[in-house]
Design an enzyme around this catalytic site. Sequence first.
Site, short mmCIF file in Angstrom:
data_model
loop_
_atom_site.label_atom_id
_atom_site.label_comp_id
_atom_site.label_asym_id
_atom_site.label_seq_id
_atom_site.Cartn_x
_atom_site.Cartn_y
_atom_site.Cartn_z
N ALA A 125 -4.31 14.68 5.76
CA ALA A 125 -3.87 13.43 6.26
C ALA A 125 -2.89 12.79 5.43
O ALA A 125 -2.94 12.52 4.32
CB ALA A 125 -5.15 12.67 6.31
N HIS A 159 -10.44 1.09 1.86
CA HIS A 159 -10.18 1.85 2.90
C HIS A 159 -11.38 1.86 3.81
O HIS A 159 -12.56 2.46 3.54
CB HIS A 159 -10.18 3.45 2.30
CG HIS A 159 -9.80 4.45 3.53
ND1 HIS A 159 -8.72 5.12 3.44
CD2 HIS A 159 -10.58 4.80 4.39
CE1 HIS A 159 -8.46 5.80 4.73
NE2 HIS A 159 -9.89 5.91 5.05
N HIS A 187 0.89 -1.22 -0.14
CA HIS A 187 -0.01 0.11 0.09
C HIS A 187 0.83 1.18 0.03
O HIS A 187 1.47 1.70 1.18
CB HIS A 187 -1.07 -0.04 1.15
CG HIS A 187 -1.80 0.97 1.36
ND1 HIS A 187 -3.04 0.79 1.43
CD2 HIS A 187 -1.88 2.54 1.18
CE1 HIS A 187 -3.92 1.98 1.47
NE2 HIS A 187 -3.21 2.96 1.26
N LEU A 245 -5.24 9.14 8.06
CA LEU A 245 -6.48 8.52 8.22
C LEU A 245 -6.34 6.94 7.72
O LEU A 245 -5.59 6.76 6.71
CB LEU A 245 -7.55 9.18 7.27
CG LEU A 245 -8.01 10.42 7.93
CD1 LEU A 245 -8.69 11.24 6.82
CD2 LEU A 245 -8.59 10.09 9.33
N HIS A 257 -4.48 -0.86 5.98
CA HIS A 257 -4.29 0.15 7.17
C HIS A 257 -5.04 -0.11 8.25
O HIS A 257 -5.62 0.76 8.83
CB HIS A 257 -3.96 1.53 6.82
CG HIS A 257 -5.02 2.13 5.91
ND1 HIS A 257 -6.27 2.23 6.07
CD2 HIS A 257 -4.77 3.02 4.64
CE1 HIS A 257 -7.01 2.70 5.26
NE2 HIS A 257 -6.15 3.05 4.26
N HIS A 301 2.98 14.65 1.52
CA HIS A 301 2.28 15.86 1.48
C HIS A 301 3.66 16.80 2.06
O HIS A 301 4.23 16.60 2.79
CB HIS A 301 1.20 16.24 2.63
CG HIS A 301 0.08 15.46 2.35
ND1 HIS A 301 -1.03 15.57 1.30
CD2 HIS A 301 -0.58 13.98 2.67
CE1 HIS A 301 -1.80 14.83 1.28
NE2 HIS A 301 -1.34 13.55 2.06
N LYS A 353 -9.34 -0.40 -5.94
CA LYS A 353 -9.28 0.32 -4.44
C LYS A 353 -11.02 1.05 -4.08
O LYS A 353 -11.38 1.67 -5.18
CB LYS A 353 -8.41 1.45 -4.39
CG LYS A 353 -8.27 2.12 -3.06
CD LYS A 353 -7.88 1.51 -2.07
CE LYS A 353 -8.05 1.99 -0.61
NZ LYS A 353 -6.69 2.75 -0.20
N ASN A 356 -5.37 7.42 -5.96
CA ASN A 356 -5.64 8.51 -5.54
C ASN A 356 -5.08 9.90 -5.93
O ASN A 356 -4.84 10.89 -5.30
CB ASN A 356 -6.29 8.66 -4.07
CG ASN A 356 -5.08 8.72 -3.23
OD1 ASN A 356 -3.84 8.10 -3.53
ND2 ASN A 356 -5.23 9.28 -2.14
N HIS A 412 1.43 5.50 -1.43
CA HIS A 412 1.09 6.61 -2.34
C HIS A 412 2.33 7.27 -2.92
O HIS A 412 3.40 7.43 -2.05
CB HIS A 412 0.50 7.49 -1.48
CG HIS A 412 -1.01 7.13 -0.93
ND1 HIS A 412 -2.13 7.57 -1.43
CD2 HIS A 412 -1.02 6.49 0.29
CE1 HIS A 412 -3.09 6.79 -0.87
NE2 HIS A 412 -2.51 6.16 0.33
N LEU A 413 2.44 7.40 -4.07
CA LEU A 413 3.61 7.96 -4.93
C LEU A 413 3.41 9.38 -5.31
O LEU A 413 4.28 9.96 -5.79
CB LEU A 413 4.05 7.00 -5.91
CG LEU A 413 4.88 5.74 -5.84
CD1 LEU A 413 5.32 5.08 -6.87
CD2 LEU A 413 5.99 6.08 -4.81
N ARG A 414 2.11 9.79 -5.42
CA ARG A 414 1.87 11.02 -6.26
C ARG A 414 2.12 10.84 -7.68
O ARG A 414 2.14 9.80 -8.24
CB ARG A 414 2.36 12.37 -5.56
CG ARG A 414 2.02 12.13 -4.15
CD ARG A 414 0.58 12.11 -3.69
NE ARG A 414 0.60 12.34 -2.23
CZ ARG A 414 -0.47 11.69 -1.44
NH1 ARG A 414 -1.35 10.99 -1.89
NH2 ARG A 414 -0.59 11.88 -0.03
N ASP A 446 1.34 2.70 3.55
CA ASP A 446 0.40 3.90 3.43
C ASP A 446 1.36 5.16 3.48
O ASP A 446 0.81 6.13 4.06
CB ASP A 446 -0.56 3.93 4.54
CG ASP A 446 -1.86 4.89 4.13
OD1 ASP A 446 -1.92 5.12 2.88
OD2 ASP A 446 -2.65 5.16 4.78
O1 DOR Z 1 -3.58 9.55 5.83
C1 DOR Z 1 -3.81 9.09 4.74
N1 DOR Z 1 -3.29 9.78 3.73
N2 DOR Z 1 -4.88 8.23 4.39
C2 DOR Z 1 -5.20 7.82 3.15
O2 DOR Z 1 -6.35 7.09 3.29
C3 DOR Z 1 -4.80 8.65 2.06
C4 DOR Z 1 -3.64 9.19 2.14
C5 DOR Z 1 -3.19 10.26 1.20
O3 DOR Z 1 -3.42 10.12 0.01
O4 DOR Z 1 -2.46 11.28 1.54
ZN ZN Z 2 -3.52 4.94 1.67
#
Ligand code: DOR
Ligand code: ZN
Length: 346
Positions: A263, A136, A13, A219, A174, A251, A99, A41, A15-17, A247
């Site tokens: 988050a 999620h 799991h 989150l 998560h 940011h 997802k 996402n 996130h790379l953006r 996860d």
């Molecule tokens: O804390 C989180 N950040 N929870 C998520 O489910 C998404 C993630 C994000 O994409 O920043």
């Molecule tokens: Zn996530």
Amino acid sequence: MNKLTIIKPDDWHLHLRDSHFMEAVVADSARQFGRAIIMPNLVPPVRNCADALAYRQRICSALPHGSPFNPLMTLYLTDNTSVDDIKAASESEFIYGAKLYPAGATTNSDAGVTDLKKLGPVFESMQKHGLILQIHGEATGPEIDVFDREKVFIDNSLSAIRASFPGLRIVFEHITTSEAVTFVRDGDSNLAATITPHHLLINRNALFRGGIRPHHYCLPIAKREHHRLALLNAATSGEASFFAGTDSAPHSEQAKESACGCAGIFSAHSALELYAEAFEQQNSFTHFETFMSRNGPDFYQLPHNSTTVSLERKSWMVPESLPYPESRLIPFMAGEALQWKLCQDD
Ligand code: DOR
Ligand code: ZN
């Protein structure tokens, strides 16, 4: 024990953006992991095969030259996902799941699903074609206490999905509560869960230690200590239904340190070392390799990685910040000491 050598792990799991934001972080994951499930996402989200394959191409182009890191793609379910989208995804060698974000549950989830009941045909098709559903698992109603959202989702939604689609293979992503641990333990081999390093290492007090701590906000939000201990117990148990998924969610420093902070916790920089820190707390590395490197591929029906990585017992400090476009990235446990360090020579 001063050295640990394990099969190269995977991150189930991540996130790379995208674009230059992705370029700033992808090498961190590639250094430690063989593969990762790449969260969809983005804005706009990764909705279909064409989106996923194009995104995968961008990730591969951003990897350090010659890196064997393999991004495994997943689609973002919306109210408009069709059974044709699912069938096409199941036929792609690069797509490993879809997802489910309940709309409004988290970062970039506005395009998520507004009514789970309408997803019946999609779940049916995923069950038929063997595509894994990553969830999620948080209820979104504004009346629901933020610390209860996972439990309410289990009671009101996940139990019903499991009952209606017993052959659907689900990763409860998560997890943060003892109720989730119990629900997964009580399930069969079609149900598994990922556990993040931050939920193994902090409880909700960490959000308020001496003041508000935005870099501990994610989150699902961290819960009480007894929930953390249930997660630690699950991760170190060796049970097949629990495996690593960071996860890691970058940011910028400004987006986190704001009147309405985002988050997400960025852990990719030292993910493996953070997991080792958690296992060290339990004083048990017996199932470290199982959790990091075996259970995930077994659930996803993929081979284990063929190379190894090593960690040595050596105190070091997580950097205070890392480079990020037009800003900085504050990694999880910035400025704090960890006891295990990834060896660079494997
Ligand atoms: O804390 C989180 N950040 N929870 C998520 O489910 C998404 C993630 C994000 O994409 O920043
Ligand atoms: Zn996530």
